[in-house]
Design an enzyme around this catalytic site. Sequence first.
Site, short mmCIF file in Angstrom:
data_model
loop_
_atom_site.label_atom_id
_atom_site.label_comp_id
_atom_site.label_asym_id
_atom_site.label_seq_id
_atom_site.Cartn_x
_atom_site.Cartn_y
_atom_site.Cartn_z
N GLY A 1 0.80 -1.22 0.00
CA GLY A 1 0.00 0.00 0.00
C GLY A 1 0.83 1.26 0.00
O GLY A 1 1.92 1.34 -0.58
N SER A 2 0.34 2.26 0.70
CA SER A 2 0.95 3.60 0.63
C SER A 2 2.30 3.71 1.31
O SER A 2 2.96 4.75 1.19
CB SER A 2 -0.01 4.63 1.23
OG SER A 2 -1.17 4.75 0.43
N THR A 3 2.75 2.67 2.01
CA THR A 3 4.13 2.72 2.50
C THR A 3 5.09 2.82 1.32
O THR A 3 6.20 3.36 1.45
CB THR A 3 4.48 1.47 3.34
OG1 THR A 3 4.30 0.29 2.54
CG2 THR A 3 3.59 1.38 4.58
#
Length: 577
Positions: free
Chosen positions: A300-302
């Site tokens: 995801g957004s990591t």
Amino acid sequence: MSFLSRIMGVKSRAHFSAGPARFGAVAFEGTRKRSGSQAKSRVAILMAGFVVAYGVIGGRLVQYAVDQPETVSSIGPADHLMASRPDILDRNGEILATDIRTVSLYAEPHKIVDADEAVEKLATVLPNLNMKEMHQKLKSNTRFQWLRRQLTPKQQNDILALGIPGIGFRPEKRRFYPGGPTASHILGHVNIDNRGIAGMERYIDSIGLADLAAIGMTSDAKLEPVKLSIDLRVQNIVRDVLADAVKNYEAIAAGAVVLDVNTGEVLAMASLPDYDPNRPAEGAQEGWMNRMTNGTFEMGSTFKTFTTAMALDSGKVRMTDSFDARFPIRIGGFTIKDFHGKHRVLTVPEIFQYSSNIGTAKMADIVGIEGHKEFLTRMGLLSKMQTELPEVKTPTQPREWKKINSITISFGHGVSTTPLQTAVAGAALVNGGKLIQPTFLPRSREEADSLAQVVVRQQTSDEVRSLLRWNAVAGSGKRALVEGFNVGGKTGTADKVVNGRYSNDHNFNAFLSAFPIDDPKYLVLSFIDDPRTGEGGGHTAGANAAPIVGNIIARSAALLGVKPKFGPDGSALLVSY
């Protein structure tokens, strides 16, 4: 005249000469010479008997020496059974795994008098005894059969009291893990023959112990212990926090790692569900799965942390640049939009703070497809991670990178990596730009520097640290903040694939963080799989993955030797009255 008197008279008149005397046709010898001859004959016969007996014994010994050994059972030589494994210690000398003495029950079927009676007696002591199988073993034509491995002392005493002929006990070693499931996925476990088959136990065998055992060169002697980089105190905290998170957030799984950013040492790592290595069979497949190294997930957004670092490190994007995030991106039949869009032009820090998919995709587009792929490869996110644990999975990526792939990968969809691999790449972004492969063994700063690969510039690392701190203070990572320890981090909420489609109702949430962010010592990454709730009723990473990290840091930072700082410049002291 009596008979006795007549005999005495004849004896007194008798005359014996040294030479033979003849009375008629019969020759007589003296009694002394005759006795000597008889003695010599007897000695000769006795010597011949000894020669024959020792000849038979010698012949049998030669026969046994040249004959092939008879295979009568699956039992190995005594040295194999009694071979020790080295103790496994944490970095402070606490025992994580050790050998204890035990015994196993065996039978010699050819000596069993009554198999039915023996089975009935054994059933009174051994729980869950398969009587049919046991009866078949005792009635077999073999000369050896294992009946039950690794008995307790009480079971041994109770069986001895039964007085069953034809059964006995063989001393063995059993592996014991004092912490139970605390570090199960790191330590792994052994099989019934005390051979490592998972985790660091398998690694120890792979570096020579198994080969020595195979050729009979191990013994019962105490071996030099193997010290790990793990801190048992921190390991216990990590697992405890994860267990609470799975329960409180109603998740199916969770995991976390604490990594030294300057050496690559893993201080703690846990994946739940787990299992007790003292009873590995009870863990089943679900508990054996180490999701931190042997599971790959879309993070995801990591991943926006890596995309932003890529753009800054390329020199094509600066911190002061802005990107238009007012309109969704439409490409290849897909629409890329922001989860909580601001519908305006955003600066690079704002793109990171608001986790803008549109802004991140536009930064990736400036770098280009080949540059994007090269950067992730350089960060070690597209190749198999190298470490001591055998259970490491290879990341997945598109067979052919197209523009749509680069765009979705920029915000964490389209590439699946292991959580530990993501943590290692994140450490390189905050430690000055050095990629250091992780280790579960102690490693000095000097050793790490000799192994490190420079993957980004120092300036890029400084800028990423400032973005992580800003996101924790003003963005989605607020629930990871711990007063005095300057935590920085980035959340990631990835939709899971359900029935071949991304589902908004099922998420894989993660939080990538470091502390103290002004001079990072440790990186902490957490993930939680398919949580049903979170802090304040939310279900995104900021409501569950971030609090996991906050709890771990709050409980372990002092144990790791990190001193808290208070006040604007960190000079204030915490005073208790």
